[in-house]
Structure formats: C-alpha cells, structure tokens
Write a protein that holds these residues in place. Structure first.
Motif, mmCIF file in Angstrom:
data_model
loop_
_atom_site.group_PDB
_atom_site.id
_atom_site.type_symbol
_atom_site.label_atom_id
_atom_site.label_comp_id
_atom_site.label_asym_id
_atom_site.label_seq_id
_atom_site.Cartn_x
_atom_site.Cartn_y
_atom_site.Cartn_z
ATOM 1 N N GLN A 170 4.021 -6.241 11.903
ATOM 2 C CA GLN A 170 3.581 -7.623 11.691
ATOM 3 C C GLN A 170 4.645 -8.385 10.918
ATOM 4 O O GLN A 170 5.276 -7.843 9.994
ATOM 5 N N ASN A 171 4.862 -9.655 11.301
ATOM 6 C CA ASN A 171 5.833 -10.487 10.601
ATOM 7 C C ASN A 171 5.376 -11.939 10.664
ATOM 8 O O ASN A 171 4.944 -12.414 11.714
ATOM 9 N N SER A 172 5.461 -12.635 9.548
ATOM 10 C CA SER A 172 5.066 -14.046 9.510
ATOM 11 C C SER A 172 6.154 -14.924 8.889
ATOM 12 O O SER A 172 5.881 -16.013 8.408
ATOM 13 N N ASP A 173 7.396 -14.438 8.914
ATOM 14 C CA ASP A 173 8.538 -15.193 8.410
ATOM 15 C C ASP A 173 9.027 -16.137 9.511
ATOM 16 O O ASP A 173 9.638 -15.705 10.495
ATOM 17 N N ILE A 174 8.763 -17.436 9.355
ATOM 18 C CA ILE A 174 9.071 -18.408 10.409
ATOM 19 C C ILE A 174 10.561 -18.414 10.752
ATOM 20 O O ILE A 174 10.944 -18.440 11.929
ATOM 21 N N ASP A 175 11.418 -18.384 9.740
ATOM 22 C CA ASP A 175 12.855 -18.413 10.002
ATOM 23 C C ASP A 175 13.281 -17.191 10.813
ATOM 24 O O ASP A 175 14.040 -17.312 11.782
ATOM 25 N N PHE A 176 12.805 -16.022 10.423
ATOM 26 C CA PHE A 176 13.156 -14.797 11.140
ATOM 27 C C PHE A 176 12.633 -14.833 12.573
ATOM 28 O O PHE A 176 13.359 -14.508 13.518
ATOM 29 N N LEU A 177 11.388 -15.242 12.751
ATOM 30 C CA LEU A 177 10.782 -15.245 14.080
ATOM 31 C C LEU A 177 11.448 -16.255 15.005
ATOM 32 O O LEU A 177 11.654 -15.983 16.187
ATOM 33 N N SER A 200 3.320 -22.729 10.900
ATOM 34 C CA SER A 200 2.997 -21.341 10.568
ATOM 35 C C SER A 200 3.289 -20.495 11.796
ATOM 36 O O SER A 200 3.313 -21.003 12.921
ATOM 37 N N ALA A 201 3.528 -19.217 11.587
ATOM 38 C CA ALA A 201 3.852 -18.332 12.700
ATOM 39 C C ALA A 201 3.520 -16.895 12.312
ATOM 40 O O ALA A 201 3.645 -16.505 11.151
ATOM 41 N N GLU A 202 3.087 -16.126 13.299
ATOM 42 C CA GLU A 202 2.815 -14.712 13.047
ATOM 43 C C GLU A 202 3.024 -13.915 14.323
ATOM 44 O O GLU A 202 2.600 -14.330 15.402
ATOM 45 N N LEU A 203 3.695 -12.792 14.183
ATOM 46 C CA LEU A 203 3.944 -11.881 15.293
ATOM 47 C C LEU A 203 3.331 -10.524 14.966
ATOM 48 O O LEU A 203 3.545 -9.978 13.887
ATOM 49 N N ASN A 204 2.561 -9.984 15.915
ATOM 50 C CA ASN A 204 2.010 -8.638 15.793
ATOM 51 C C ASN A 204 2.378 -7.853 17.044
ATOM 52 O O ASN A 204 2.217 -8.349 18.166
ATOM 53 N N ILE A 205 2.895 -6.649 16.849
ATOM 54 C CA ILE A 205 3.268 -5.791 17.974
ATOM 55 C C ILE A 205 2.654 -4.412 17.780
ATOM 56 O O ILE A 205 2.769 -3.818 16.706
ATOM 57 N N ASP A 206 1.998 -3.920 18.829
ATOM 58 C CA ASP A 206 1.441 -2.564 18.819
ATOM 59 C C ASP A 206 2.096 -1.762 19.936
ATOM 60 O O ASP A 206 2.043 -2.163 21.105
ATOM 61 N N LEU A 207 2.717 -0.651 19.587
ATOM 62 C CA LEU A 207 3.329 0.247 20.565
ATOM 63 C C LEU A 207 2.521 1.536 20.590
ATOM 64 O O LEU A 207 2.350 2.183 19.551
ATOM 65 N N THR A 208 2.058 1.912 21.783
ATOM 66 C CA THR A 208 1.166 3.074 21.923
ATOM 67 C C THR A 208 1.770 4.100 22.867
ATOM 68 O O THR A 208 2.284 3.757 23.935
#
Length: 267
Positions: A170-177, A200-208
């Motif tokens: 999970q990442n919510s750093d707008i500059d990074f994203l 605002s911004a948020e990225l979530n990634i699930d790898l299975t």
C-alpha cells in the motif's frame, strides 16, 4: 587480591544477566517470524519473476464522480474493459482480445516493439509502435515492479490460507505515485494514472501465488484518487493467470504481415 576477585565476579554476573535479558524469548520469536515472513515474500516475488508463458485475464472497472459535471453529463460514471490472452514473455509475444468501455472488441497481437490490432469483425490489421510504452503491455505486473518490490520487502503484509499466499503493498504518497504510475498500474490498465495535483491518492496491490509451488494466480490493483475534476475516482484491476509455464506458444495471427501503420491514438 580478594577485592579484585569480588569485583571480577560482580562484572561477570552482570554480563550474564545482560546476556539473559538480550535473549528474551519474545525477541527471538519476533525475529523468527520476521525471517519466515521475508522468506514467504521472496517466494511470492520469485514466482512472478519466473513466469514465462501462460494465459491472462484482466478485468478493469473505474467508478467516479465528477466535481462539476458538464451540461447533460451524469454526475457519476462507470467504465469497464477486459483483456483475455496468452503470452510468451521470453520473446515478448502477447495475443488476445481486448474489449473497450463501449463494448467494442479488438484482436490484439504484441511482438517485440510493436502492437498489431484490428476490429474483431474486420480483416485488416494496423500496426502501432509502442517501444517507448512497453509498460502498457497487458501482462498484469511488470518485471521492473517486481524488482522494485525486492527492495521494499519490509513494506509488505502477508495473508494466507490452506492453498494460497498473498502479499499486500500500500502507498499513499502522491508524489511517488504520480512519478511511478507507469511502473505499477499500466500493465493492467493503461488508461489509469495518478497525477501530481491529485488531492489524495492511494495504491493497493495484492499478489497471490499457490502455496504448493508458488505459481502466480492473480494480481489485484485497487487505486483511488481525488482531483479537481473528480471528487472521487476508484479503479480496480483484477488480473488472473492460468496455465503458467505450461509451454504455451504464441503464434503471429494471419494477416499481420500486411498490417498498415497507424500513428493515431489507439482507442
């Protein structure tokens, strides 16, 4: 001499106590768990690194709400698109069908640095160079992203059941994203991006992967952002894999050798 021996014994006693305190069972248990978690994360990432051939299915959904809708424009919107195909990453080959937001179906064929495409109902192929946009290949997750994940293994959490292991980022750093949208999201959804002026911004990634042999099973991207034009926007890309490393071959479809060049924007 006697006093010296007493002092020496006292020092040795303190060292023993300090050593015992340092060997706290709780600390040892936490260290063991951390090592075990890192090993699981490694196995998941290795599974995706070793993925060479297989079948892929991507379903993208985007839901949003306009901050100030234009006249006649609905306040909310929903888009969905889909890709189904096979891939052979050693030669950078991908063949499949893409259905856009309007429900129009295209035949897609990626070979090295070019994309060939045509309407499903037509025979004429078009060719578009994409050598500067390789991140847009519909492979779900880029190898560069997996390489990056290896440097931040401590930022993942783990969930598992009897058959699967999932690692979550999970990442919510707008500059990074905004600087790394292409690294993460475009291999699953080449139309979704984060921007520097997002509110605002948020990225979530699930790898299975499969717990049995660490075969990749799925990647799920859940992204949300607020901007000046959208009071709320959410994108979900569900990527599922099958027949991984089963020896699937991807052959160039008939007619691509006569493709015509297209430098326009691909819809």
């Amino acid at each position: 001499m006697l006093n010296f021996k007493k002092i020496l014994m006292s020092i040795l006693g303190l060292l023993m106590i300090t050593t015992l305190v340092g060997c706290n069972p709780t600390d040892s248990k936490n260290a063991n768990k951390q090592a075990a978690d890192e090993e699981k994360i490694d196995k998941v990432l290795q599974g995706f690194e070793r993925m060479k051939t297989g079948e892929i299915h991507i379903v993208n959904t985007e839901d949003g709400k306009h901050s100030t809708p234009l006249p006649g424009e609905p306040a909310s919107y929903h888009n969905e698109k889909e890709f189904t195909g096979t891939f052979y990453l050693r030669q950078d080959l991908i063949l499949g069908k893409f259905k856009n937001e309007a429900g129009v179906v295209y035949d897609y064929y990626y070979e090295d640095g070019e994309l060939y495409y045509k309407l499903e109902t037509q025979s004429q192929w078009k060719r578009k160079k994409y050598d500067t946009d390789k991140q847009e290949r519909p492979v779900g997750i880029q190898r560069d992203a997996i390489s990056y994940f290896r440097t931040i293994k401590d930022q993942f959490t783990i969930t598992e059941d009897k058959e699967t292991i999932t690692i979550h980022y999970q990442n919510s750093d707008i500059d990074f994203l905004s600087q790394n949208s292409d690294l993460f999201a475009t291999s699953a959804n080449n139309r979704f991006h984060f921007f520097p002026d997002d509110k605002s911004a948020e990225l979530n990634i699930d790898l299975t992967v499969s717990k049995k042999d660490c075969t990749p099973l799925s990647v799920t991207f859940t992204c949300s952002r607020r901007s000046y034009s959208s009071s709320k926007e959410k994108m979900v890309s569900q990527v599922t894999y099958s027949n991984i490393n089963s020896g699937i071959h991807v052959e160039a479809p008939s007619g691509v050798e006569n493709a015509i060049s297209d430098e326009g924007e691909l819809k």
